[in-house]
Design a protein around this motif. Structure first.
Motif, PDB file in Angstrom:
ATOM      1  N   LYS A  50      -2.652   2.091  11.903  1.00 25.54           N
ATOM      2  CA  LYS A  50      -2.474   1.367  10.651  1.00 25.54           C
ATOM      3  C   LYS A  50      -2.855  -0.100  10.742  1.00 25.54           C
ATOM      4  N   LEU A  51      -2.219  -0.848  11.630  1.00 23.36           N
ATOM      5  CA  LEU A  51      -2.466  -2.286  11.653  1.00 23.36           C
ATOM      6  C   LEU A  51      -2.040  -2.911  12.967  1.00 23.36           C
TER       7      LEU A  51
ATOM      8  N   LEU B 120       8.034   0.425   6.555  1.00 20.87           N
ATOM      9  CA  LEU B 120       7.226   1.522   7.057  1.00 20.87           C
ATOM     10  C   LEU B 120       8.043   2.802   6.923  1.00 20.87           C
TER      11      LEU B 120
ATOM     12  N   LEU C  18       2.847   1.290   3.363  1.00 22.04           N
ATOM     13  CA  LEU C  18       3.073   0.018   4.036  1.00 22.04           C
ATOM     14  C   LEU C  18       3.340  -1.078   3.011  1.00 22.04           C
TER      15      LEU C  18
ATOM     16  N   PHE D  77      -6.413  -4.486  10.035  1.00 18.28           N
ATOM     17  CA  PHE D  77      -6.027  -3.193   9.491  1.00 18.28           C
ATOM     18  C   PHE D  77      -6.983  -2.101   9.944  1.00 18.28           C
ATOM     19  N   TYR D  78      -6.422  -0.917  10.208  1.00 18.51           N
ATOM     20  CA  TYR D  78      -7.219   0.250  10.587  1.00 18.51           C
ATOM     21  C   TYR D  78      -7.358   1.239   9.444  1.00 18.51           C
ATOM     22  N   SER D  79      -6.464   1.164   8.470  1.00 16.13           N
ATOM     23  CA  SER D  79      -6.585   2.055   7.303  1.00 16.13           C
ATOM     24  C   SER D  79      -5.848   1.441   6.130  1.00 16.13           C
ATOM     25  N   LEU D  80      -6.542   1.295   5.032  1.00 18.23           N
ATOM     26  CA  LEU D  80      -5.974   0.797   3.787  1.00 18.23           C
ATOM     27  C   LEU D  80      -6.515   1.653   2.654  1.00 18.23           C
TER      28      LEU D  80
ATOM     29  N   GLY E  35       3.987   7.029   4.584  1.00 18.97           N
ATOM     30  CA  GLY E  35       3.677   6.263   5.792  1.00 18.97           C
ATOM     31  C   GLY E  35       3.310   7.103   6.989  1.00 18.97           C
TER      32      GLY E  35
ATOM     33  N   ASP F 166       0.857  -1.178   0.000  1.00 15.27           N
ATOM     34  CA  ASP F 166       0.000   0.000   0.000  1.00 15.27           C
ATOM     35  C   ASP F 166       0.896   1.232   0.000  1.00 15.27           C
TER      36      ASP F 166
ATOM     37  N   ILE G  36       4.745   7.343  10.158  1.00 14.86           N
ATOM     38  CA  ILE G  36       4.645   6.593  11.414  1.00 14.86           C
ATOM     39  C   ILE G  36       5.602   7.096  12.479  1.00 14.86           C
TER      40      ILE G  36
ATOM     41  N   HIS H 246      -6.570   9.015  16.945  1.00 12.11           N
ATOM     42  CA  HIS H 246      -7.610   8.662  15.966  1.00 12.11           C
ATOM     43  C   HIS H 246      -8.936   8.554  16.707  1.00 12.11           C
TER      44      HIS H 246
END
Length: 324
Positions: A203-204, A136, A108, A240-243, A298, A105, A300, A306
């Protein structure tokens, strides 16, 4: 009484109860318990993992039952059996001693290293995921199961590195490690040995269990395990929290809104082909044919807040994904 002493007493009591009842404690099956502070009072004590997932399970504190990590969307287990974000189960065998892209992605990228055994009666290798690598931004995280002859649950066989440096985490359940250069990343032991969760805030989250091929599994499936190698590998669960809508990779593509599975689900072992599309020359390379990775996307380095994050279990067919 100290918590460790209390836990030991509970385990010993359970073993004694089984023995008194004329039952032997299940071989190779891990003991797990509810870890929610809010729900623990309603779900006390240790439980054995189910026979179908003897080492990779957790306790659902709501139902107070052990649940298999390998039966949820986002799972990668065994001779790699995947459950996609669309809820469809498939196999991707790859090739032994090669690396393949699981997710790619914008910010990621996740690769997996496959190990394997040749079965002369088959046209393919038996393969398992031995390690994964996360890219990342400019950071690189590696988690792998180390080769060993005899398996011992009490001996930690996980190898973890971050940006090329070995990560040492105390062998204590709940022990946590975070890199100073990327505070959004955390690694927590979920057992004293061979089990951790990796989380990138926003993110995950990945559950990782290092497990061997047991003698019984080898006998049933003709894996041909030898005394000098128990084929230690990883069982994985991704959340996953965001893709992005453009995510790709062996497993990543199954989270796309426009994805239509091409595997033949009527077969006993539905296999996803196209290994060449997902091949990478190195476990830290993002240069597969379907790569979507952008090192600048990324973000991060610092943890962020959030709000109003909503998650879905995939009952409607979309797998485990969380969105704001």
């Amino acid at each position: 009484m100290a918590r460790a002493q209390l836990a030991l007493l509970v385990v010993c009591s359970l073993v004694l109860a089984l023995t008194v009842a004329g039952q032997r404690p299940p071989k190779y099956r891990k003991l797990v318990r509810c870890k929610s502070p809010q729900l623990y009072q309603n779900c006390k004590g240790f439980m054995y993992c189910p026979a179908r997932c003897p080492r990779s399970c957790y306790v659902d504190c709501e139902t107070c039952k052990p649940m298999c990590v390998c039966n949820a969307p986002g799972a990668v287990c065994g001779d790699p059996r995947f459950i996609g974000g669309d809820g469809i189960t498939f196999y991707f065998h790859g090739r032994k001693n090669q690396d393949f892209c699981l997710f790619s992605d914008s910010g990621l990228h996740i690769n997996a290293h496959f190990i394997g055994k040749r079965d002369p009666t088959m046209t393919r290798d038996f393969t398992w995921v031995q390690a994964i690598a996360l890219l990342l931004d400019d950071h690189r995280l590696y988690v792998g199961a180390q080769k060993t002859a005899a398996w011992d649950d009490a001996v930690d066989r996980l190898m973890i590195t971050f940006d090329g440096e070995r990560v040492q985490i105390p062998t204590k359940e709940g022990a946590k490690w975070q890199p100073s250069s990327a505070r959004a990343v955390s690694i927590v032991r979920t057992s004293t040995a061979n089990a951790v969760t990796v989380e990138v805030e926003g993110k995950l989250k990945i559950t990782l269990n290092a497990v061997p091929i047991t003698e019984e599994e080898s006998r049933v499936h003709s894996y041909g395990v030898t005394k000098d190698d128990c084929i230690a590998h990883l069982e994985l669960g991704f959340k996953f929290y965001s893709l992005s809508s453009d995510v790709h990779g062996v497993l990543g593509q199954t989270y796309r809104e426009d994805y239509v599975s091409r595997v033949d689900v009527t077969k006993k072992m539905p296999v996803m082909g196209g290994a060449d599309k997902f091949f990478v020359s190195d476990i830290f390379s993002a240069e597969c044919a379907v790569s979507r990775f952008d090192r600048e996307a990324g973000g991060i380095a610092m943890a962020v807040e959030h709000e109003d994050v909503k998650c879905s279990s995939g009952m409607g067919g979309r797998g485990i994904a969380c969105k704001k």
